[in-house]
Design an enzyme around this catalytic site. Structure first.
Site, PDB file in Angstrom:
ATOM      1  N   LYS A 120      27.691  34.893 103.078  1.00  0.00           N
ATOM      2  CA  LYS A 120      27.875  35.452 104.418  1.00  0.00           C
ATOM      3  C   LYS A 120      29.099  34.830 105.079  1.00  0.00           C
ATOM      4  O   LYS A 120      29.954  35.518 105.623  1.00  0.00           O
ATOM      5  CB  LYS A 120      26.643  35.163 105.285  1.00  0.00           C
ATOM      6  N   ASP A 169      19.976  35.032 113.507  1.00  0.00           N
ATOM      7  CA  ASP A 169      18.909  34.301 114.181  1.00  0.00           C
ATOM      8  C   ASP A 169      18.343  33.163 113.349  1.00  0.00           C
ATOM      9  O   ASP A 169      17.642  32.314 113.881  1.00  0.00           O
ATOM     10  CB  ASP A 169      17.775  35.248 114.554  1.00  0.00           C
ATOM     11  N   PHE A 183       9.189  27.319  98.592  1.00  0.00           N
ATOM     12  CA  PHE A 183      10.180  28.391  98.484  1.00  0.00           C
ATOM     13  C   PHE A 183      11.599  27.825  98.507  1.00  0.00           C
ATOM     14  O   PHE A 183      11.891  26.891  99.225  1.00  0.00           O
ATOM     15  CB  PHE A 183       9.994  29.323  99.678  1.00  0.00           C
ATOM     16  N   THR A 218      22.747  41.009 104.698  1.00  0.00           N
ATOM     17  CA  THR A 218      21.329  40.691 104.664  1.00  0.00           C
ATOM     18  C   THR A 218      20.929  40.177 103.301  1.00  0.00           C
ATOM     19  O   THR A 218      21.590  40.431 102.296  1.00  0.00           O
ATOM     20  CB  THR A 218      20.490  41.930 105.045  1.00  0.00           C
ATOM     21  N   GLY A 219      19.832  39.492 103.274  1.00  0.00           N
ATOM     22  CA  GLY A 219      19.300  39.013 102.013  1.00  0.00           C
ATOM     23  C   GLY A 219      18.343  40.017 101.375  1.00  0.00           C
ATOM     24  O   GLY A 219      17.831  39.786 100.296  1.00  0.00           O
ATOM     25  N   ASP A 244      23.329  39.768 110.964  1.00  0.00           N
ATOM     26  CA  ASP A 244      22.204  39.557 110.084  1.00  0.00           C
ATOM     27  C   ASP A 244      21.263  40.734 110.325  1.00  0.00           C
ATOM     28  O   ASP A 244      21.409  41.452 111.317  1.00  0.00           O
ATOM     29  CB  ASP A 244      21.565  38.226 110.494  1.00  0.00           C
ATOM     30  N   LYS A 245      20.352  40.968 109.416  1.00  0.00           N
ATOM     31  CA  LYS A 245      19.448  42.087 109.669  1.00  0.00           C
ATOM     32  C   LYS A 245      18.123  41.609 110.255  1.00  0.00           C
ATOM     33  O   LYS A 245      17.773  41.945 111.379  1.00  0.00           O
ATOM     34  CB  LYS A 245      19.184  42.871 108.380  1.00  0.00           C
TER      35      LYS A 245
END
EC number: 7.6.2.1
Lengths: 342, 1224
Positions: free
Chosen positions: B871, B891, B622, B765-766, B403-404
């Protein structure tokens, strides 16, 4: 104070050589350079041992004679079928052209005889053999031990003592050695003391403490194949009877391999050169399993009886190590010089 | 207890079952029934709050545990063998002896289970004994009870900082607004505060408790009704989950709805996951080989026995007939012997291997968790190993999916730039201040010589842009600038708490909280920085920060200039995401201080000092589909209904109002877009802020619809989302923000190292592609001279691409390019950047294979804008298609899917809660820890375990074969020449500890070398050390050694008067020495522990055998070893047999070490150098390699073209390194 400061670092692992895997370590790398001296050393040491063994073995003498009597020419041919011939006797003559140095060990040997098979080995009652009288009598099919089956009771349900297949099959040929001196047979004295293991004779096997010994065997029968009961095994020596009879003890120590010899007697003074005659009372059947019976005279050294194998093995491996060290040296040189060559 | 008919009891029990199973729960207050017998209680069917997580009870431990253990096939097999041994005809040992190994194994496992269960019991007891307050109608007040005495239908009072004992319906709080703040750190690790509201209308107070009596709640999944005030409420708003902690609230009173095992926390609590490592899978195949081998040997034995019997002319004396005097037929007898052989040779299938592997892994995990390098001082967290049985997989990883945000980066957001109404405010001052701050912190660190200051927290402090400040100050009227900051302050879900309300951290459930840092603690650090930095920095930092720069970024300007007299500094913001916190802090820095937030209202202080209380009409939270959130408020002055929206740029830009003719708006939009692109290029995270003014009528009609959606029973989520989408249209763009997310410590180095180790790193990543590419460059995932293939497509061209014949033209070109011999060396490494939409297409069945093929040739792959589901799909695709070992690291909650899909999931305990950590196999606190975890611990664990297992197979085979060879000389009667007890001890005592120690402690190469030469990691990848080949080699070796160990004594003692156990003794001794010395050859690093254990094993052998020979008279080997030990032949035989047996392996190792140049061997050579020399060498070699890498392209000799570029170059590197080494 320290404690308070450590509040936030309570999870910190201990910084010790063990937990951090930093214990001082020796990291040997087996490479040519290191092993050459090792190989040379091992090689030399082995050659030394090998020579010693080989020379010792060479100095030992063995005289081995087959008396099974399978061939018609054999003096014991007539005895080889013991069912027909009860109490058959035959004699074997041989000649020694020089002195057989003493002490000479007198062995009998059997081949193709599987004393080491499992069912045979467990077929005995230890408590009986250690002299426990409780195990001599019939006691609700518990005594003697069921491992003795089928040599446990005779047809009359009397307990067999000593029970079991192992005792039952005891070797029962006997030998007398005569030296021919000017046509006169002179018996060579054979020493039958101390031919079994000391611990077997003194600790492991015990006679019941009944005097006379024969009373202990009341109500029991001798093993089926035996000609004499246990308390009469040695008519010459009363102390050598029952379960601590030397020949019985030797037999009860099962041999490891199917071709074996067992110590019969010792000839302390050795055999002088001359003609000998071995008189055999031939009882034991071996034809049933293609077995052979032998007698062997041998003198022994610190390394036991004559055996050249180990000496040769040491010599071969020792030389191999030396050769290997030379090969290593070449490799070492080659490896050291090759980067420069490139 | 009064008498009840059994029938009534059964009826009652059934009714209880029904009541529990129904999703509709009828609950009545317990108070009117207080003091009645248990069976008259209305809520008797529901469980009370006592919990029991133990598996066993004391009474039934043994049967239950045995039952569990017999679920394992291996255990059953061995019990079957032991039972078989009781059948007289097939008996091979004394039956009791055969029971020992299985008993020992079962007992060991049972002890382990009992210990684990006891720990669970203790923690249950601790929990059940916790105190809490329950209302008692007798005493007319809350009385203290224990947790386990709380029942469904009770009223429980929870005070501030206490843990909620069961799932409660919140009825009352001490807060006048009926709000209760809770922290769910114990459940999911999120430390931000969440609000819950008391059920409105049920206004109970402690003094007036009559109303408690008539409460009758009906709970249904999703919503909840009351008999008294007939209300339908959103459940999650009034619900206090058991296990969370009440914060910032005096006390709260709730009605127990679910208790004990029925609470949500317990229902979600799944046991540990069981993963099977790749090595273990391969091991099982080899166990099958062993079984086949065993059967072959048994068949040979059985056949041999048959032939042996057949060859006899008649019945010899030594054949023991049955009781009735006749012998079994040879065929029947040999059939029995087959089973006897299985019993005799059973050790060939390593019974203790599984237990040993478990022990080894426990030891390995002990060392991993105790590694100081994997300990993070800031968070006081070590690595957590959640999966206990996949340590060796760490050494075989080929692909890492990362993940970023929060993984590669800190996930501590710092406001950097913003664009308002098309004008850019670059906040240039931020840069230099940050640099100054960094230096300052560095100095403090050195001075204090401790961990102390977390270096990044101060950066929430925003340094203001003077131009923008003037802009705001200059205007008093509500303009776009004010709107922008109001939006920042209002449009979020940040909860305001007082910094003074310090949280208690010492609660008993708080196992997780130590991992999580408090988000808002920056305020504490503020004072020393403002006062000291300016003085300190400007004097000591004269050269690096120029004077004027130093002045403009002077630190005391902003607080003094804007800070009102109110205690704004004490405010503490608890945000769900760090982005939000950063924006709220920004707003605060510009004077728009978020003062408080309740579900109904938001209070904001304006720069003028005036406080505005906005009524919150609705919050559209959100979600990842909309990628935006909105807050609908009513302005207190203008009474306008305003919608503030914040979200991803593309999610907002599509929704902008398109005013005809109004050029200005369009210009703003395009300018802002330009700025956004620019931000993204800098690696900033961008958000767009927009607003919309609604007229009342519009709002009214929408609100009705919204209510319907909220009240809907079916398809509620969708309806709520639809309603949100409906109102978020025709927005008016206010501006955009750029927030920086800094890279974590030594991420580029870690990424580089991992790649040198032959691991492909993918980033999923998103974020926007631009941001992602930028971070990619920053963390050296992408290099400047890489060939970056950017694959993205707009949604419109989707159909076009998927329909066209040239679906995916890239791959063949790439292949041609890279396979062209001229290009082998000149080809820059290829990197792939894909965005989410393209990825969806590539994942379609027809393109999959080509995608995987292409990706395999790329050095690194970056996937942007991917959803959590994508992912995990990517991970699964690569894992299944390429059959490689994958590791996923992340994370956040969005990485959970990916973490679970990969072979190894690594969670980073960072800012975004604990979901990732909960789902992971290993939880680390920093990305850089991955380097040591994989390169050092992974390598060690793998090589240790692989070698240990191979050794274990070898050991058992070598030992058992001795028995097999003996069968040829004892008529295949399954007899042993070694006493059975000693045979059992041989495996259980004499040779069991050394391999375990070998598996835990051996070190083939030092940690420094492994970190210095990442290429060494490649040895574990793919097949690694444990392969078909190594297994059979060691099995052959076992056969060879057993042949030597048997036949050297055989030829020595052949024809002699040796007895059976006197013959077995040297065999056993040779076997012991061979096995232990074999291990000694394999041990790469000897420590004192190794020496102690090996010598201990030998000593133990002699002590036990000698003692056994003395003690047991009826032991057939009585006094045997004693007799042998006075015979020089014994030593001579043992010596030569051991030497001959080990010679080939020894030579093999020597030759391998001398001739071949395997990297591991070279590394071991280096390891023997002095540490300083070694470090020097590594350093030189690294720089040398750097040069070589540049040169190889020019030299271009003729490297084997079938190798992949990366591989060939690295191998070349190693060769060149060797040359260098040889020159030293």
């Amino acid at each position: 104070m320290q404690k308070k400061e450590n509040q936030e670092v309570e999870n910190r692992p201990d910084n010790t050589a063990f937990t951090q895997q930093r214990l001082p370590a020796w990291q040997p790398i087996l490479s040519a350079g290191i092993v050459i001296p090792l190989f040379v050393l091992v090689g030399l040491a082995f050659i030394g041992i090998g020579v010693a063994l080989f020379v010792t073995s060479r100095n030992l003498h063995v005289l081995e004679m087959d008396y099974t009597g399978v061939e018609k020419t054999s003096p014991c041919f007539s005895c080889s079928d013991p069912i027909k011939q009860k109490n058959c006797k035959c004699s074997l003559s041989f000649e020694l052209d020089k002195l057989f140095e003493g002490p000479v060990f007198f062995y009998y040997g059997l081949t193709n005889y599987f004393q080491n098979q499992r069912a045979y080995g467990v077929s005995k009652d230890y408590n009986q053999l250690s002299g426990d009288l409780d195990y001599f009598t019939f006691f609700f099919s518990i005594v003697p031990d069921s491992t003795c089956k089928p040599y446990r009771y005779d047809v009359n349900n009397k307990p067999i003592v000593p029970c079991g297949s192992l005792a039952n099959s005891m070797f029962n040929d006997t030998f007398n050695l005569y030296q021919m001196k000017n046509g006169v047979k002179e018996e060579v004295p054979l020493d039958g003391k101390g031919i079994s293991w000391w611990t077997d004779y003194n600790i492991k096997y015990r006679n019941p403490s009944v005097n006379p010994l024969r009373n202990a065997f009341n109500g029991t029968v001798k093993p089926l194949y035996w000609s004499k009961p246990a308390y009469e095994l040695d008519p010459t020596d009363t102390a050598n009877n029952g379960f601590i009879n030397q020949d019985f003890l030797v037999w009860m120590r099962r041999s490891a391999l199917p071709n074996f010899r067992k110590l019969y007697r010792r000839i302390t003074d050795g055999l002088p050169a001359g003609n000998y005659s071995l008189e055999i009372s031939y009882n034991y059947p071996v034809i049933a399993f293609d077995g052979k019976k032998k007698v062997a005279f041998s003198n022994v050294s610190w390394m036991g009886g004559k055996n050249e194998f180990l000496g040769i093995a040491y010599l071969v491996i020792g030389s191999l190590c030396l050769v290997m060290s030379v090969v290593m040296l070449i490799i070492y040189h080659w490896r050291n010089s090759s980067p420069d060559a490139n | 207890m009064p008498w009840m008919s059994p029938l009534a009891r059964i009826r009652d029990a059934l009714a209880g079952q029904r009541a529990r199973d129904k999703d509709l729960r009828n609950l009545v207050s317990n108070l009117p029934y207080e003091g009645l017998d248990k069976w008259k209680q209305p809520n008797r069917h529901f469980r009370n709050n006592g919990i029991k997580t133990t598996k066993y009870s004391v009474l039934f431990f043994i049967p239950m545990n045995l039952f569990e253990q017999f679920h394992r096939l291996a255990n059953l097999y061995f019990v079957g063998l032991a039972i078989l041994n009781f059948v007289p005809v097939v008996q091979a040992f004394e039956p009791e002896v055969a029971l020992i190994p299985i008993c020992v194994i079962l007992a060991l496992t049972a002890i382990k289970d009992a210990w684990e269960d006891f720990r669970r019991y203790k923690s249950d007891k601790k929990l059940n004994r916790l105190p809490c307050f329950v209302y008692s109608s007798k005493e007319k007040c809350f009385v203290e009870k224990r947790w386990k005495d709380v029942r469904v239908g009770d009223f429980v009072k929870v005070e501030s900082n206490d843990i909620v004992p069961a799932d409660l319906l919140l009825l009352y709080t001490s807060d006048p607004n009926g709000v209760c703040h809770i922290e769910t750190a114990n459940l999911d690790g999120e430390t931000n505060l969440k609000q819950r509201r008391a059920v409105p209308g049920v206004c109970i107070t402690v003094s007036n408790t009559d109303i408690l009596l008539i409460i009758h709640a009906v709970i249904r999944t999703g919503c909840l009704g009351f008999s008294h005030p007939d209300l339908v409420l959103k459940q999650h708003l009034v619900y206090l989950k058991g296990g969370c902690t009440v914060r910032n609230t005096g006390y709260a009173v709730g009605f127990v709805v679910y208790a004990g095992h029925e609470t949500k926390a317990m229902l979600n609590n799944n046991g540990p996951r069981y993963k099977r490592s790749r090595l273990e899978r391969r091991l099982n195949i080899d166990v099958i080989f062993c079984i086949l081998l065993l059967f072959t040997m048994c068949i040979i034995g059985s056949l041999g026995h048959y032939l042996w019997l057949e060859s006899m002319p008649s019945v010899p004396l030594y054949l023991v007939p049955q009781t009735d005097g006749h012998l079994d037929t040879p065929s029947l007898s040999s059939f029995y012997k087959f089973f006897s052989m299985i019993i005799l040779l059973q050790v060939l299938i390593p019974i203790s291997l599984y237990v040993s592997i478990e022990l080894v892994k426990i030891g390995q995990i002990y060392f991993i968790t105790n590694d100081l390098d994997l300990y993070d001082e800031e968070t006081d967290a070590t690595i957590q190993c959640k999966a206990l049985n996949i340590t060796e997989d760490l050494g075989q990883i080929q692909y890492i999916f990362s993940d970023k945000t929060g993984t590669l980066t800190e996930n501590k957001m710092v406001f950097r730039r913003c664009s308002i109404m098309g004008r850019e405010y670059p906040h240039k001052e931020n840069e230099c201040v940050r640099r100054a701050l960094k230096m300052y912190i560095y100095k403090i660190k050195i001075l204090m010589f401790t961990k102390s200051l977390p270096p990044n927290q101060q950066e929430t402090e925003v340094i203001l842009d003077q131009k923008l400040l003037r802009q705001i100050r200059g205007t008093e009227k509500i303009d776009a600038y004010q709107d922008f900051f109001l939006a920042l302050a209002i449009c979020n879900t940040v909860v305001v708490s007082m910094a003074t309300a310090k949280r208690l951290r010492s609660n008993p459930l708080d196992t997780l909280s130590s991992l999580v840092r408090r988000a808002g603690s920056w305020t504490r650090l503020r004072a020393p920085i403002t006062s000291e930095t300016s003085a300190n920095d400007l004097t000591t930092q004269g050269q690096s920060v120029n004077q004027t720069g130093g002045q403009t970024c002077s630190l005391h300007v902003p607080p003094q200039g804007t800070a009102p007299a109110v205690p704004a500094g004490k405010l503490c913001y608890e945000a769900e995401s760090p982005d939000e916190a950063a924006l709220v802090h920004t707003a605060k820095a510009y004077g728009f201080v978020l003062m408080s937030r309740t579900p109904d209202s938001v209070t904001v202080q304006l720069p003028s000092g005036a406080q505005l209380r906005f009524e919150v009409l609705d919050t559209l939270s959100f979600d990842s589909n909309r990628k935006r959130m909105s807050v609908l408020v009513r302005h207190p002055i203008s009474k306008q209904c305003i919608l503030y929206t914040k979200g991803a740029d593309y999610a907002i830009m599509e929704l902008l109002e398109t005013p005809y003719g109004e050029k200005q708006q369009k210009a703003i939009a395009s300018d802002t877009q330009q700025h956004l692109d620019c931000y993204a290029k800098e690696g900033l995270r961008t958000l767009c802020i927009a607003k919309k003014v609604l007229c009342d009528g519009e709002y009214e009609s929408w609100a009705v619809q919204r209510q319907h959606a909220l009240a809907a029973m079916d398809n509620r989520e969708q309806l709520i989302m639809d309603s949100a989408v409906q109102i978020e249209t025709n927005l008016c763009l206010l501006g955009a923000t750029g927030v920086e997310d800094r890279l974590q410590d030594s991420v580029p180095d870690t990424v580089m190292t991992l790649r040198e180790a032959g691991i492909q790193v993918w980033v999923l990543t998103g974020d926007k592609p631009e941001t992602a590419v930028n971070i990619g460059y920053a963390c050296r995932l992408l290099e400047q001279d890489d060939l970056v293939i950017n694959m993205s497509c707009k949604s419109k061209v989707r159909s076009l691409i998927s329909n066209s014949q040239r679906k995916f033209p890239l791959y063949p070109e790439v292949r041609r390019y890279s396979e062209d011999p001229r290009n082998v060396d000149t080809t820059p490494d290829i990197s792939l950047v894909i965005d989410g939409r393209t990825l969806t297409m590539l994942m379609s069945p027809d393109l999959r294979d080509r995608f995987v093929d292409l990706a395999r040739h790329c050095r690194s792959v970056l996937c942007c804008r991917v959803t959590p589901l994508q992912k995990s799909e990517v991970v699964k695709l690569i894992r299944e298609k390429l059959k490689v070992m994958t590791l996923a690291v992340g994370d956040g909650a969005n990485d959970v899917n990916m973490i679970q899909a990969a072979d190894i999931g690594v969670g980073i305990s960072g800012q975004e809660g604990m979901q990732a950590v909960m789902a992971s196999d290993f939880a680390i606190s920093r990305f850089k820890h991955l380097k040591k975890l994989l390169l050092v611990h992974g390598h060690w664990c793998y090589s240790r375990l692989a070698n240990m297992i191979i050794y274990f197979f070898y050991k058992n085979a070598a030992n058992v074969n001795l028995l097999f060879w003996y069968q040829f000389f004892c008529g295949f009667t399954a007899n042993a020449m070694i006493d059975h007890w000693l045979m059992i001890f041989f495996n259980l005592l004499f040779t069991s500890v050394p391999p375990i120690m070998f598996g835990i402690m051996d070190k083939d190469v030092s940690a420094e070398m492994l970190l210095g030469l990442p290429e060494l990691y490649r040895t574990g990848q793919g097949k690694g050390e444990y392969s078909f080949f190594t297994f059979w080699i060691s099995m052959l070796d076992a056969f060879y050694q057993s042949l030597v160990a048997f036949f050297i004594p055989y030829f020595t003692y052949r024809g002699s008067d040796i007895d059976i156990y006197a013959f077995g003794t040297p065999l056993n001794t040779i076997s012991l020495f061979t096995i232990l010395l074999h291990l000694s050859i394999e041990i790469k690093a000897w420590t004192i522990v190794h020496v102690f254990i090996i010598l201990g094993s030998v000593t133990l052998y002699f002590i036990v055998t000698l003692a056994y020979g003395v003690r047991y008279l009826n032991y057939s080997g009585y006094w045997t070893l004693q007799a042998q030990m006075v015979d020089p032949m014994f030593y001579l035989v043992c010596l030569i047999s051991t030497v001959i047996a080990l010679l080939p392996r020894y030579l093999f190792h020597v030759l391998k070490n001398s001739i071949t140049c395997s990297p591991i061997v070279e590394a071991r050579h280096l390891d023997t150098l002095e540490p300083s020399t070694r470090d020097q060498w590594i350093k030189e070699w690294r720089s040398f390699r750097g040069r070589v890498q540049d040169k190889t392209s020019d030299v271009s000799a003729s490297p084997p073209s079938e190798l992949k570029p990366t591989q060939s170059s690295s191998e070349l590197n190693i060769r060149l390194g060797l040359v260098l080494f040889c020159h030293i």
